[in-house]
Design an enzyme around this catalytic site. Structure first.
Site, PDB file in Angstrom:
ATOM      1  N   CYS A  13      37.413  18.479   0.359  1.00 55.63           N
ATOM      2  CA  CYS A  13      36.151  17.764   0.237  1.00 55.63           C
ATOM      3  C   CYS A  13      35.683  17.271   1.601  1.00 55.63           C
ATOM      4  CB  CYS A  13      36.361  16.579  -0.702  1.00 55.63           C
ATOM      5  SG  CYS A  13      34.962  15.472  -0.749  1.00 55.63           S
ATOM      6  N   CYS A  19      35.215   8.668   1.160  1.00 56.84           N
ATOM      7  CA  CYS A  19      34.989   8.445  -0.266  1.00 56.84           C
ATOM      8  C   CYS A  19      36.135   7.646  -0.879  1.00 56.84           C
ATOM      9  CB  CYS A  19      34.854   9.794  -0.976  1.00 56.84           C
ATOM     10  SG  CYS A  19      34.517   9.632  -2.725  1.00 56.84           S
ATOM     11  N   CYS A  22      39.349  10.250  -4.025  1.00 56.41           N
ATOM     12  CA  CYS A  22      40.619  10.997  -4.089  1.00 56.41           C
ATOM     13  C   CYS A  22      41.510  10.704  -2.889  1.00 56.41           C
ATOM     14  CB  CYS A  22      40.344  12.494  -4.092  1.00 56.41           C
ATOM     15  SG  CYS A  22      39.202  13.019  -5.314  1.00 56.41           S
ATOM     16  N   CYS A 108      31.890  17.387  -4.673  1.00 54.38           N
ATOM     17  CA  CYS A 108      32.992  16.620  -5.259  1.00 54.38           C
ATOM     18  C   CYS A 108      33.919  17.630  -5.912  1.00 54.38           C
ATOM     19  CB  CYS A 108      32.491  15.607  -6.282  1.00 54.38           C
ATOM     20  SG  CYS A 108      33.870  14.727  -7.058  1.00 54.38           S
ATOM     21  N   TYR A 261      42.917  -0.374 -30.037  1.00 53.38           N
ATOM     22  CA  TYR A 261      42.030  -0.019 -28.910  1.00 53.38           C
ATOM     23  C   TYR A 261      41.628   1.448 -29.084  1.00 53.38           C
ATOM     24  CZ  TYR A 261      44.522  -4.056 -26.866  1.00 53.38           C
ATOM     25  OH  TYR A 261      45.092  -5.283 -26.640  1.00 53.38           O
ATOM     26  N   GLU A 284      38.845  -1.583 -32.688  1.00 54.21           N
ATOM     27  CA  GLU A 284      38.129  -1.417 -31.420  1.00 54.21           C
ATOM     28  C   GLU A 284      37.106  -2.550 -31.276  1.00 54.21           C
ATOM     29  OE1 GLU A 284      37.891   0.630 -28.612  1.00 54.21           O
ATOM     30  OE2 GLU A 284      36.097  -0.553 -28.172  1.00 54.21           O
ATOM     31  N   ASP A 335      46.571   1.688 -26.950  1.00 52.69           N
ATOM     32  CA  ASP A 335      46.015   2.277 -25.717  1.00 52.69           C
ATOM     33  C   ASP A 335      45.055   1.266 -25.087  1.00 52.69           C
ATOM     34  OD1 ASP A 335      45.127   3.920 -23.699  1.00 52.69           O
ATOM     35  OD2 ASP A 335      44.051   5.312 -24.993  1.00 52.69           O
ATOM     36  N   CYS A 362      47.118   3.388 -18.749  1.00 52.71           N
ATOM     37  CA  CYS A 362      46.626   3.965 -17.487  1.00 52.71           C
ATOM     38  C   CYS A 362      46.995   3.046 -16.330  1.00 52.71           C
ATOM     39  CB  CYS A 362      45.118   4.196 -17.556  1.00 52.71           C
ATOM     40  SG  CYS A 362      44.207   2.690 -17.879  1.00 52.71           S
TER      41      CYS A 362
HETATM   42  C1  SAM Z   1      41.716   2.979 -22.621  1.00 53.08           C
HETATM   43  S1  SAM Z   1      40.454   2.860 -23.821  1.00 53.08           S
HETATM   44  C2  SAM Z   1      41.236   3.725 -25.138  1.00 53.08           C
HETATM   45  C3  SAM Z   1      40.330   4.597 -25.961  1.00 53.08           C
HETATM   46  C4  SAM Z   1      40.941   5.569 -26.942  1.00 53.08           C
HETATM   47  N1  SAM Z   1      42.300   5.297 -27.299  1.00 53.08           N
HETATM   48  C5  SAM Z   1      40.781   7.005 -26.448  1.00 53.08           C
HETATM   49  O1  SAM Z   1      41.763   7.612 -26.003  1.00 53.08           O
HETATM   50  O2  SAM Z   1      39.659   7.535 -26.499  1.00 53.08           O
HETATM   51  C6  SAM Z   1      40.576   1.177 -24.279  1.00 53.08           C
HETATM   52  C7  SAM Z   1      39.655   0.755 -25.401  1.00 53.08           C
HETATM   53  O3  SAM Z   1      39.959  -0.608 -25.750  1.00 53.08           O
HETATM   54  C8  SAM Z   1      38.771  -1.264 -26.119  1.00 53.08           C
HETATM   55  N2  SAM Z   1      39.039  -2.723 -26.013  1.00 53.08           N
HETATM   56  C9  SAM Z   1      39.079  -3.467 -24.885  1.00 53.08           C
HETATM   57  N3  SAM Z   1      39.391  -4.750 -25.191  1.00 53.08           N
HETATM   58  C10 SAM Z   1      39.552  -4.822 -26.530  1.00 53.08           C
HETATM   59  C11 SAM Z   1      39.879  -5.870 -27.438  1.00 53.08           C
HETATM   60  N4  SAM Z   1      40.082  -7.119 -27.006  1.00 53.08           N
HETATM   61  N5  SAM Z   1      39.959  -5.591 -28.748  1.00 53.08           N
HETATM   62  C12 SAM Z   1      39.745  -4.318 -29.194  1.00 53.08           C
HETATM   63  N6  SAM Z   1      39.442  -3.276 -28.378  1.00 53.08           N
HETATM   64  C13 SAM Z   1      39.348  -3.521 -27.073  1.00 53.08           C
HETATM   65  C14 SAM Z   1      37.756  -0.697 -25.143  1.00 53.08           C
HETATM   66  O4  SAM Z   1      36.449  -0.882 -25.630  1.00 53.08           O
HETATM   67  C15 SAM Z   1      38.175   0.773 -25.053  1.00 53.08           C
HETATM   68  O5  SAM Z   1      37.500   1.550 -26.024  1.00 53.08           O
END
Ligand code: SAM
Length: 408
Positions: A13, A19, A22, A108, A261, A284, A335, A362
């Protein structure tokens, strides 16, 4: 640089020095994986768990299915540019370490291949029509962000212009010309964000063209994705992640599964095929994501899956579950966002004591705290599997599989 590393790899790049994207790009991909493995081993040391080798990305370039670009009134001057270079107008990514400064991006290498030509087309047209980019300091100007998304399954491409005002007299002709120059744009939408927050979203103002969403496939399921939906950004690697989560969650017949989540419901819907839709519940915070999840359930004939909107710190409390007649979970997929689980969510999860927890993170630094708390509550760690969803960046996804000691 004192001397080049034997693992040095020429950068692809032209913006690599400036940037913020990366920072691992000049390291050979195998060496990147080794570095991530070492970094993770250090971060996860307190858990005393053995770490599986990072699952490499088969296609480590042009893998991102979504890019958020920013407009700015002046561009970041990159090192090596001649004095007196023109500074006006930028459309691109943030300069490394400078959240308010924007590089006028010409290429990119991690974005999907069609992104750069579309970016160039939007820039050229915006300049020709003298549409003013947003000025962070003066808080004026029209163009704020350009979000591009591509479906791996169909090749459809969505473009979203985030502007400070509706301005139909300026944007309708702009959108029409953009569409005629870039017929690869399957759908073109506009969001309006008049506020000060530098975020690439806002209220949906209009759909200039197409349906306003694209369809992606994951795990054999179809997902409708709008400009604002959360969706994993590396589709081929997300396939592997999903396979891993489903294989490790492995609900038994009659067991209840929670997807905490859940975003637009990817894990919940994939697990509904094994557990049966009526046994699966997604939780969620964002109402729009829950609406997407319900629509995705219907799209895949899995209407029985229930999605609960709200903050998990509240919705996961046992009395709240009882109010909704939701049984306690046997298997939980978790997640959370980068910060990890809120202590109240962790407390509720410990009270519910599911047999098995598959924790997807993550941000291993945050995960390590949560996982340690679960180990102290009677779980044992069966597997820690990193998955490289983000080649050429320092980030890595990590899956922790926990089984409660009390259950066979
Ligand atoms: C890393 S993403 C995971 C999304 C999903 N598992 C996927 O792989 O598509 C985290 C998610 O947690 C939600 N989130 C964040 N804080 C939250 C809370 N206090 N209660 C419920 N959901 C929440 C966010 O809106 C987001 O959609």
């Amino acid at each position: 640089m004192l001397r080049p590393s034997p693992h040095a790899s020429p950068a692809r790049c032209p913006h690599v020095a400036s940037c913020g994207g990366c920072s691992f790009q000049e390291l050979d991909y195998r060496a990147q994986l080794a570095a991530k493995q070492r970094l993770l081993a250090r971060v996860l040391e307190p858990l005393g768990a053995s770490l599986a080798p990072v699952l490499a990305c088969e296609r480590p370039w042009n893998y991102r299915n979504k890019m958020d670009f920013t407009f700015a009134r002046a561009r970041w001057i990159e090192s090596g540019e001649p004095a007196g270079a023109e500074v006006g107008f930028a459309l691109g990514l943030h300069a490394r370490g400078h959240f308010h400064k924007v590089l006028d991006l010409q290429a990119c290498e991690i974005a999907f291949a069609e992104a750069a030509p579309i970016l160039a087309g939007v820039r050229e047209l915006a300049r020709a029509r003298e549409l003013a980019p947003w000025d962070v300091r003066a808080r004026e100007g029209l163009l704020r962000h350009l979000v591009l998304r591509k479906s791996w399954a169909s090749g459809a491409i969505l473009a979203d212009l985030v502007t400070s005002a509706a301005a139909p007299e300026l944007l309708e002709p702009f959108a029409a010309e953009l569409r005629s120059r870039h017929p690869e744009l399957t759908t073109l939408v506009q969001h309006v964000n008049p506020g000060v927050a530098l975020v690439a979203n806002g209220r949906l103002e209009r759909v200039f063209h197409g349906s306003g969403e694209i369809e992606e496939r994951l795990g054999g399921l179809a997902f409708a994705i709008s400009a604002a939906s959360f969706f994993q950004t590396n589709t081929p690697q997300a396939e592997h992640l999903l396979e891993l989560v489903c294989a490790q969650a492995a609900p038994r017949p009659g067991e209840t599964v929670f997807d905490l989540y859940c975003g637009c419901g990817v894990f919940a819907l994939a697990l509904a095929r094994a557990a049966g839709p009526e046994r699966v519940f997604g939780f969620e915070l964002i109402e729009a994501a829950v609406e997407d999840a319900r629509a995705n359930a219907a799209r895949n004939g899995l209407e029985g899956v229930r999605f609960v909107a709200g903050d998990l710190a509240l919705t996961l409390l046992p009395e709240q579950l009882a109010l909704r007649a939701i049984p306690g979970p046997d298997v939980c997929v978790v997640d959370p966002p980068r910060a990890g689980m809120h202590p109240r969510v962790l407390g509720a999860l410990r009270l519910l004591e599911p047999r098995r927890i598959v924790y997807v993170s993550c941000n291993p630094r945050a995960a390590v705290q949560d996982v340690a708390a679960l180990l102290a509550a009677g779980y044992r760690l069966e597997l820690v599997q990193p998955v490289d969803l983000f080649p050429h960046t320092p980030h890595v996804e990590c899956v922790f599989v926990l089984q409660h000691e009390r259950w066979p």
